[in-house]
Scaffold this motif. Structure first.
Motif, PDB file in Angstrom:
ATOM      1  N   MET B 105       0.876  -1.198   0.040  1.00 18.31           N
ATOM      2  CA  MET B 105       0.088  -0.003   0.085  1.00 18.31           C
ATOM      3  C   MET B 105       1.080   1.220   0.036  1.00 18.31           C
ATOM      4  O   MET B 105       1.938   1.436   0.861  1.00 18.31           O
ATOM      5  N   SER B 106       0.715   2.081  -1.019  1.00 17.01           N
ATOM      6  CA  SER B 106       1.395   3.433  -1.143  1.00 17.01           C
ATOM      7  C   SER B 106       0.465   4.327  -1.173  1.00 17.01           C
ATOM      8  O   SER B 106      -0.056   4.839  -2.202  1.00 17.01           O
ATOM      9  N   THR B 107       0.132   5.233  -0.169  1.00 19.53           N
ATOM     10  CA  THR B 107      -0.959   6.150   0.024  1.00 19.53           C
ATOM     11  C   THR B 107      -0.289   7.591   0.207  1.00 19.53           C
ATOM     12  O   THR B 107       0.975   7.873   0.439  1.00 19.53           O
ATOM     13  N   LYS B 108      -1.155   8.617   0.511  1.00 25.48           N
ATOM     14  CA  LYS B 108      -0.652   9.960  -0.027  1.00 25.48           C
ATOM     15  C   LYS B 108      -0.536  10.710   1.502  1.00 25.48           C
ATOM     16  O   LYS B 108       0.118  11.672   1.469  1.00 25.48           O
ATOM     17  N   ASP B 109      -1.142  10.287   2.276  1.00 28.97           N
ATOM     18  CA  ASP B 109      -1.664  11.311   3.395  1.00 28.97           C
ATOM     19  C   ASP B 109      -0.797  10.813   4.744  1.00 28.97           C
ATOM     20  O   ASP B 109      -1.303   9.900   5.169  1.00 28.97           O
ATOM     21  N   PRO B 110       0.247  11.676   5.140  1.00 24.99           N
ATOM     22  CA  PRO B 110       0.674  11.284   6.322  1.00 24.99           C
ATOM     23  C   PRO B 110       0.168  11.618   7.677  1.00 24.99           C
ATOM     24  O   PRO B 110       0.700  11.515   8.812  1.00 24.99           O
ATOM     25  N   ARG B 360      -7.827 -16.498  -1.611  1.00 23.98           N
ATOM     26  CA  ARG B 360      -7.215 -17.041  -0.435  1.00 23.98           C
ATOM     27  C   ARG B 360      -5.798 -17.391  -0.463  1.00 23.98           C
ATOM     28  O   ARG B 360      -5.261 -17.893  -1.618  1.00 23.98           O
ATOM     29  N   GLY B 361      -5.038 -16.814   0.335  1.00 23.26           N
ATOM     30  CA  GLY B 361      -3.625 -16.987   0.587  1.00 23.26           C
ATOM     31  C   GLY B 361      -2.849 -16.221  -0.313  1.00 23.26           C
ATOM     32  O   GLY B 361      -1.725 -16.314  -0.475  1.00 23.26           O
ATOM     33  N   ALA B 362      -3.325 -15.063  -0.835  1.00 20.39           N
ATOM     34  CA  ALA B 362      -2.367 -14.042  -1.763  1.00 20.39           C
ATOM     35  C   ALA B 362      -1.714 -13.088  -0.810  1.00 20.39           C
ATOM     36  O   ALA B 362      -2.280 -12.422  -0.268  1.00 20.39           O
ATOM     37  N   MET B 363      -0.560 -13.186  -1.203  1.00 25.05           N
ATOM     38  CA  MET B 363       0.427 -12.185  -0.292  1.00 25.05           C
ATOM     39  C   MET B 363       0.951 -11.314  -1.532  1.00 25.05           C
ATOM     40  O   MET B 363       1.773 -11.712  -2.167  1.00 25.05           O
ATOM     41  N   VAL B 364       0.398 -10.174  -1.559  1.00 24.81           N
ATOM     42  CA  VAL B 364       0.767  -9.108  -2.588  1.00 24.81           C
ATOM     43  C   VAL B 364       1.556  -8.103  -2.388  1.00 24.81           C
ATOM     44  O   VAL B 364       1.519  -7.427  -1.228  1.00 24.81           O
ATOM     45  N   GLY B 365       2.586  -7.898  -3.279  1.00 21.94           N
ATOM     46  CA  GLY B 365       3.320  -6.697  -3.187  1.00 21.94           C
ATOM     47  C   GLY B 365       4.651  -7.010  -2.895  1.00 21.94           C
ATOM     48  O   GLY B 365       5.022  -7.478  -1.932  1.00 21.94           O
ATOM     49  N   ALA B 366       5.722  -6.348  -3.760  1.00 19.03           N
ATOM     50  CA  ALA B 366       7.108  -6.313  -3.388  1.00 19.03           C
ATOM     51  C   ALA B 366       7.551  -4.875  -2.837  1.00 19.03           C
ATOM     52  O   ALA B 366       7.128  -4.020  -3.024  1.00 19.03           O
ATOM     53  N   THR B 367       8.313  -5.249  -1.701  1.00 13.41           N
ATOM     54  CA  THR B 367       9.066  -3.897  -1.202  1.00 13.41           C
ATOM     55  C   THR B 367      10.637  -4.116  -1.286  1.00 13.41           C
ATOM     56  O   THR B 367      11.196  -5.127  -1.501  1.00 13.41           O
ATOM     57  N   SER B 368      11.126  -2.842  -0.840  1.00 13.64           N
ATOM     58  CA  SER B 368      12.570  -3.037  -0.645  1.00 13.64           C
ATOM     59  C   SER B 368      13.012  -4.054   0.420  1.00 13.64           C
ATOM     60  O   SER B 368      11.999  -4.325   1.096  1.00 13.64           O
ATOM     61  N   THR B 377       4.447  -2.140  -8.476  1.00 14.55           N
ATOM     62  CA  THR B 377       3.560  -1.475  -8.093  1.00 14.55           C
ATOM     63  C   THR B 377       2.787  -1.200  -6.728  1.00 14.55           C
ATOM     64  O   THR B 377       3.134  -2.365  -5.931  1.00 14.55           O
ATOM     65  N   GLY B 378       2.588  -0.108  -6.413  1.00 11.85           N
ATOM     66  CA  GLY B 378       2.169   0.157  -5.268  1.00 11.85           C
ATOM     67  C   GLY B 378       0.699   0.581  -5.280  1.00 11.85           C
ATOM     68  O   GLY B 378       0.172   0.868  -6.391  1.00 11.85           O
ATOM     69  N   TYR B 379      -0.090   0.133  -4.223  1.00 14.02           N
ATOM     70  CA  TYR B 379      -1.649   0.361  -4.475  1.00 14.02           C
ATOM     71  C   TYR B 379      -1.676   1.876  -3.582  1.00 14.02           C
ATOM     72  O   TYR B 379      -1.667   1.579  -2.531  1.00 14.02           O
ATOM     73  N   ASP B 380      -2.629   2.384  -4.005  1.00 10.25           N
ATOM     74  CA  ASP B 380      -3.402   3.461  -3.325  1.00 10.25           C
ATOM     75  C   ASP B 380      -4.767   3.132  -3.028  1.00 10.25           C
ATOM     76  O   ASP B 380      -5.146   2.027  -3.452  1.00 10.25           O
ATOM     77  N   VAL B 381      -5.225   3.949  -2.053  1.00  8.11           N
ATOM     78  CA  VAL B 381      -6.600   3.456  -1.419  1.00  8.11           C
ATOM     79  C   VAL B 381      -7.629   3.646  -2.589  1.00  8.11           C
ATOM     80  O   VAL B 381      -8.855   2.897  -2.621  1.00  8.11           O
ATOM     81  N   GLY B 382      -7.540   4.426  -3.519  1.00  3.29           N
ATOM     82  CA  GLY B 382      -8.403   4.219  -4.791  1.00  3.29           C
ATOM     83  C   GLY B 382      -8.476   3.070  -5.427  1.00  3.29           C
ATOM     84  O   GLY B 382      -9.502   2.461  -5.620  1.00  3.29           O
TER      85      GLY B 382
END
Lengths: 376, 423
Positions: B105-110, B360-368, B377-382
């Motif tokens: 998840m990569s969103t915009k508001d801190p 079921r069982g999907a672990m999504v997203g790569a990070t450093s 790919t990062g995912y926003d709340v949209g």
């Protein structure tokens, strides 16, 4: 005329708290949470996030630490044996290691205790006679081990939540342990470690109606050299279980009666607990606190006065150690790595680094003049 | 007044639906396919568990013990080979094969004050209107799953009430009925001294007064009051939902006796009763100070009841139609601050989803390697809102709100469903 030689202060000067000054810094690129002088005063051991036990030789002008590698998580406690060249370290996974530290090259631990606690061993202590290593932590059981081989000696049960702090009375007869809920328990070492009494430090624990967790606890304990006062450090009146901000507080107990004689405060701003307390030879108490994103202070008290005798602005610190010469204090302090704060939005992406540490050595006497340094 | 472009003229009443299902072992073979799809759609429900302040991803879904930013806790194996959670989530680790976790998840508001509404509204393109929170949006777009119950119930610590602000431009009637501490609204029981007939007369008088008042003044607050009365009336007929005496003591133990455990157990009851959207809030996750001592105490408070809820819904078959979401407004910083805390980190964080068309069982997203940054790919709340609407059977592009003549997208125009977590 005082001078530092290999960690010792030669020509031992008069203690002068109000003239205290930072005489040396040992920098490290990761956060260190524990730091202690060796019993001979020539070494500093420190440890924290990077899982290594670092040992600095203070005689060296440019000290690069040698590092002992066995822990696989943050190191939470360390303590030197008072006479043998042994160092005991413990971690958040409940493991204790015993190290022969007086070696050219760091080797393997002499022995280990793999399950000293269910989780975090939060405090270690060696009894004055050097025979027993005492540990305490998350499972609320104070455990006594042989320093020779790590063999279990006994377990002290009574705390109802995790234990943060340990201290032994100057006569070596009594152990005290302080927990999250503000209970300080006294154990009679001379009488088979039997429980003796409970002191009330609940002021250092907060559980607001809307809190999700208990906050605070007895984070530090220290006896005055005459054995008449026990100081318990932490913070009171935490406002939430999120930021966990509270009022740093020390309770000074009359040891004979178990009654709080005084509640000690700080001069400046700070919102974290006293994680370490030390009594100086003249009965002055010294403590250091944490604060979020700002400077904290090293504070000195005469324990019969609420207000501090003196304080020095200093970064947040997690541990204090008194040099055997009685004239130097070691503080494990925080240093920002420059990447702190909310939300990077990629502004740090190419240089996002952990925060760091500085081990600050404070000299507790008047700073020598240039002339004094030359002749010293 | 606003209405969705796909209004609910075709919506099935609960009685009609039950009538159709009566005497059948299942509806797949007996109903017309279109009607069957409608039934399924009508049954879609949501449980949003909101950990306000921000749970640390390192101390939960994405421990990365070899990262320079790792905390002190162990990572443990999950039911999916090669996937690890923090040791603070042993129960969730056992049901990892039933859920999906998005670690990118990569969103915009801190910030909390803007981040919470932004996240719960799906951070749509700014068109000068107050978008509804997710619960109100689903209440509007799907209507009540059980017409005898409010479509949107919010279980929260502290006080309850009718929170019409969450409905935004949709209008007060799509607001949240908040249950303080998960308890029934106060005065849910009609006093014995008032007969049913008198009670009815009182409501009629109140309605008449409200209508007269509305004729001359703004209607939003009156609508809110009216809706809250109607919801209270609905709940008065379903007092059984709040009868804790009917709870299995074993369930109380499984979910935990702390507020979040009790509230998620209450959420299960509301979902079973047919509430369309249940939000459960827990506050004080903003661990700027003492993050590790606090995480040690807080994370187990979501781990246990979340796993219990997913297991229970799975065993009853409801997980097919109930979407469970666990999230915050952001994650927490990789860097550990001077109070041994972690600050706000929207740049790369994790959330969990289960049920209702979620894999079921999907672990999504790569990070450093250190977990600080999304790689790829990062995912926003949209994107999350597109995903949620899609699995609920609401097409996020073909469905629009209409407000004062303006056609408004229900989710951010430039986002898309997260295919990796969808069946």
């Amino acid at each position: 005329m005082p001078a530092h030689r290999g960690g010792d202060v030669v020509n031992r000067p008069a203690l002068d708290i109000k003239a205290a000054w930072m005489s040396r810094e040992l920098k490290h690129d990761r956060q260190l949470y524990r730091a202690q002088f060796s019993p001979d005063g020539r070494l500093v051991a420190a440890a924290g996030q990077d899982r290594l036990v670092h040992l600095w030789n203070l005689a060296s002008e440019e000290p690069a630490p040698k590092s002992f590698d066995a822990h696989r998580t943050w190191i939470s406690s360390l303590v030197f044996h008072p006479t043998e060249k042994l160092l005991f370290t413990a971690d958040h996974h409940g493991i204790i290691y015993c190290w022969d530290y007086d070696t050219e090259m760091p080797g393997q631990p002499r022995w280990s205790i793999p399950e000293a606690d269910r989780n975090n061993v939060r405090a270690l202590l060696v009894t004055h006679d050097g025979q027993h290593l005492v540990s305490a932590g998350d499972d609320a059981i104070v455990k006594v081990w042989s320093t020779v081989d790590g063999r279990p000696v006994t377990q002290l049960k009574g705390h109802k939540d995790c234990v943060f702090s340990l201290a032994v009375s100057p006569d070596g007869n009594h152990l005290v342990s302080g927990d999250l809920l503000g209970s300080i328990r006294q154990w009679n070492i001379a009488d088979s470690w039997k429980p003796a009494r409970e002191l009330d430090a609940r002021l250092l624990h907060t559980r607001g109606d809307d809190f999700l967790a208990d906050v605070g606890g007895v984070r530090s304990l220290a006896f005055r050299a005459d054995g008449q006062v026990l100081a318990a450090g932490g913070m009171k009146e935490a406002k939430s279980n999120a930021f966990c901000p509270g009022k740093p507080t020390v309770l000074a107990f009359d040891w004979a009666t178990g009654v709080v004689k005084n509640e000690l405060r700080i001069m400046g701003k700070s919102d974290g607990p006293f994680n370490a307390l030390r009594f100086l030879e003249d009965g002055t108490l010294v403590g250091h606190t944490e604060i979020l994103h700002s400077n904290s202070e090293l504070t000195f008290w005469q324990i019969d006065q609420v207000a501090p005798l003196h304080s020095l602005v200093s970064p947040p610190a997690y541990d204090l150690s008194l040099h055997p010469d009685g004239r130097q204090l070691l503080a494990a302090c925080y240093v920002s790595g420059g990447s702190s704060g909310n939300g990077a939005q990629k502004r740090f992406k190419d240089n996002y680094v952990p925060n760091k540490s500085t081990l600050r050595i404070f000299s507790l006497f008047a700073k020598p003049t240039t002339e004094e340094k030359k002749t010293g | 007044m606003s209405s969705p472009c796909q209004p609910h003229e075709h919506a099935l009443s609960r009685r009609r639906m039950l009538g159709m299902l009566g005497g059948t072992a299942g509806f797949g073979s007996l109903l017309q396919p279109a009607i069957a799809r409608e039934v399924v759609k009508q049954n879609k429900q949501v449980c949003l568990i909101w950990l306000d302040g921000g749970m640390s991803q390192y101390e939960s879904w994405h421990p990365l013990p070899e990262s320079q930013f790792a905390g002190p806790f162990r990572s443990i194996k999950t039911s999916i080979p090669g996937v690890h959670f923090s040791e603070l989530m042993p129960h969730s680790a056992k049901i990892a094969h039933k859920i999906s976790v998005i670690r990118s998840m990569s969103t915009k508001d801190p910030n909390h004050s803007t981040g919470v509404p932004r996240m719960q509204r799906g951070d749509p393109v700014n068109r000068g209107v107050d978008y509804p929170y997710l619960g109100s949006a689903v209440a509007k777009l799907l209507g009540p799953a059980n017409p005898e119950l409010p479509p949107y119930i919010w279980i929260k610590p502290g006080n309850g009430g009718f929170i019409h602000r969450e409905a935004g431009f949709l209008g007060a009637q799509y607001g949240a009925l908040a249950l303080g501490d998960g308890q029934a609204p106060i005065h849910i029981h009609r006093p014995d001294a008032i007969s049913a007939q008198h009670d009815e007369a009182r409501h009629a008088l109140r309605k008449k007064a409200n209508e007269r008042f509305k004729a001359y003044r703004g209607a939003a607050e009156i609508d809110a009051y009216e809706t809250s009365y109607e919801m209270a009336q609905q709940l008065m007929a379903r007092k059984d939902i709040f009868d804790d005496g009917k709870l299995n003591p074993r369930d109380r133990e499984r979910y935990g006796t702390h507020p979040l455990g009790r509230h998620i157990l209450r959420a299960r009851g509301l979902l079973e009763a047919g509430v369309r959207f249940v939000k459960v809030n827990s506050y004080h996750w903003d661990t700027h100070g003492d993050n590790f001592n606090m995480s040690q105490r807080l994370v187990p408070q979501i781990d246990r009841p979340f796993a219990a809820l997913v297991n229970d819904l799975d065993e009853s078959g409801m997980l097919e139609n109930v979407l469970v979401v666990v999230m915050s407004e952001f994650g927490r910083t990789p860097v550990i601050n001077s109070r041994l805390g972690r600050d706000h980190w929207p740049d790369c964080w994790s959330l969990a989803l289960a049920g209702c068309g979620i894999k079921r069982g999907a672990m999504v997203g790569a990070t450093s390697k250190d977990g600080a940054w999304v790689e790829g790919t990062g995912y926003d709340v949209g994107d999350l809102f597109h995903t949620i609407f899609t699995v609920l059977g609401i097409h996020p592009r073909r469905t629009n709100y209409r407000h004062q003549g303006q056609k408004l997208a229900i989710a951010h125009d430039e986002c898309r469903p997260i295919e990796e977590v969808m069946l």
